[in-house]
Motif scaffolding. Structure first.
Motif, PDB file in Angstrom:
ATOM      1  N   THR A  20       0.863  -1.175   0.000  1.00  0.00           N
ATOM      2  CA  THR A  20       0.000   0.000   0.000  1.00  0.00           C
ATOM      3  C   THR A  20       0.901   1.226   0.000  1.00  0.00           C
ATOM      4  O   THR A  20       2.073   1.146   0.351  1.00  0.00           O
ATOM      5  CB  THR A  20      -0.917   0.037   1.235  1.00  0.00           C
ATOM      6  OG1 THR A  20      -0.115   0.048   2.418  1.00  0.00           O
ATOM      7  CG2 THR A  20      -1.859  -1.164   1.245  1.00  0.00           C
ATOM      8  N   GLY A  48      -1.490  -0.513  -4.023  1.00  0.00           N
ATOM      9  CA  GLY A  48      -2.804   0.084  -3.841  1.00  0.00           C
ATOM     10  C   GLY A  48      -2.720   1.287  -2.924  1.00  0.00           C
ATOM     11  O   GLY A  48      -2.017   1.251  -1.913  1.00  0.00           O
ATOM     12  N   ARG A  49      -3.414   2.328  -3.299  1.00  0.00           N
ATOM     13  CA  ARG A  49      -3.444   3.527  -2.449  1.00  0.00           C
ATOM     14  C   ARG A  49      -4.108   3.158  -1.127  1.00  0.00           C
ATOM     15  O   ARG A  49      -5.202   2.589  -1.106  1.00  0.00           O
ATOM     16  CB  ARG A  49      -4.202   4.652  -3.149  1.00  0.00           C
ATOM     17  CG  ARG A  49      -4.158   5.959  -2.392  1.00  0.00           C
ATOM     18  CD  ARG A  49      -4.784   7.077  -3.174  1.00  0.00           C
ATOM     19  NE  ARG A  49      -4.028   7.453  -4.346  1.00  0.00           N
ATOM     20  CZ  ARG A  49      -2.959   8.269  -4.335  1.00  0.00           C
ATOM     21  NH1 ARG A  49      -2.529   8.767  -3.207  1.00  0.00           N
ATOM     22  NH2 ARG A  49      -2.344   8.571  -5.451  1.00  0.00           N
ATOM     23  N   GLY A  50      -3.417   3.448  -0.039  1.00  0.00           N
ATOM     24  CA  GLY A  50      -3.851   3.037   1.298  1.00  0.00           C
ATOM     25  C   GLY A  50      -5.307   3.287   1.608  1.00  0.00           C
ATOM     26  O   GLY A  50      -6.015   2.400   2.075  1.00  0.00           O
ATOM     27  N   VAL A  53      -7.755   0.838  -0.388  1.00  0.00           N
ATOM     28  CA  VAL A  53      -7.559  -0.615  -0.350  1.00  0.00           C
ATOM     29  C   VAL A  53      -8.844  -1.366  -0.034  1.00  0.00           C
ATOM     30  O   VAL A  53      -9.128  -2.397  -0.635  1.00  0.00           O
ATOM     31  CB  VAL A  53      -6.442  -0.985   0.646  1.00  0.00           C
ATOM     32  CG1 VAL A  53      -6.406  -2.468   0.926  1.00  0.00           C
ATOM     33  CG2 VAL A  53      -5.100  -0.517   0.121  1.00  0.00           C
TER      34      VAL A  53
END
Length: 72
Positions: A20, A48-50, A53
């Protein structure tokens, strides 16, 4: 993760890094794993963007199909 990977022998194994992030995507993740896992293959990863997610099911499933791992 480097402390973990340096403690084991991953020669002959393939890694698909998953991480992330807030701003950097995979950043240096693939290069870092390559350095700490000599003899392992570092394959295409997923970042993945935190904050997104929890809603990334579709993206994760598409990535798993793309790298030819099974999807339920």
């Amino acid at each position: 993760m480097t402390t973990f990977t340096e403690a084991f022998d991953f020669r002959g194994m393939t890694f698909h890094p998953v991480t992330t992030y807030a701003m950097s995507g995979l950043g240096t993740t693939e290069r870092d794993y390559a350095a700490s896992c000599p003899g392992a293959t570092i394959a295409e990863g997923l970042a993945g963007r935190g904050e997104e997610v929890k809603d990334a099911d579709t993206e994760v499933e598409a990535w798993l199909r793309h790298i030819r791992l099974s999807v339920r």
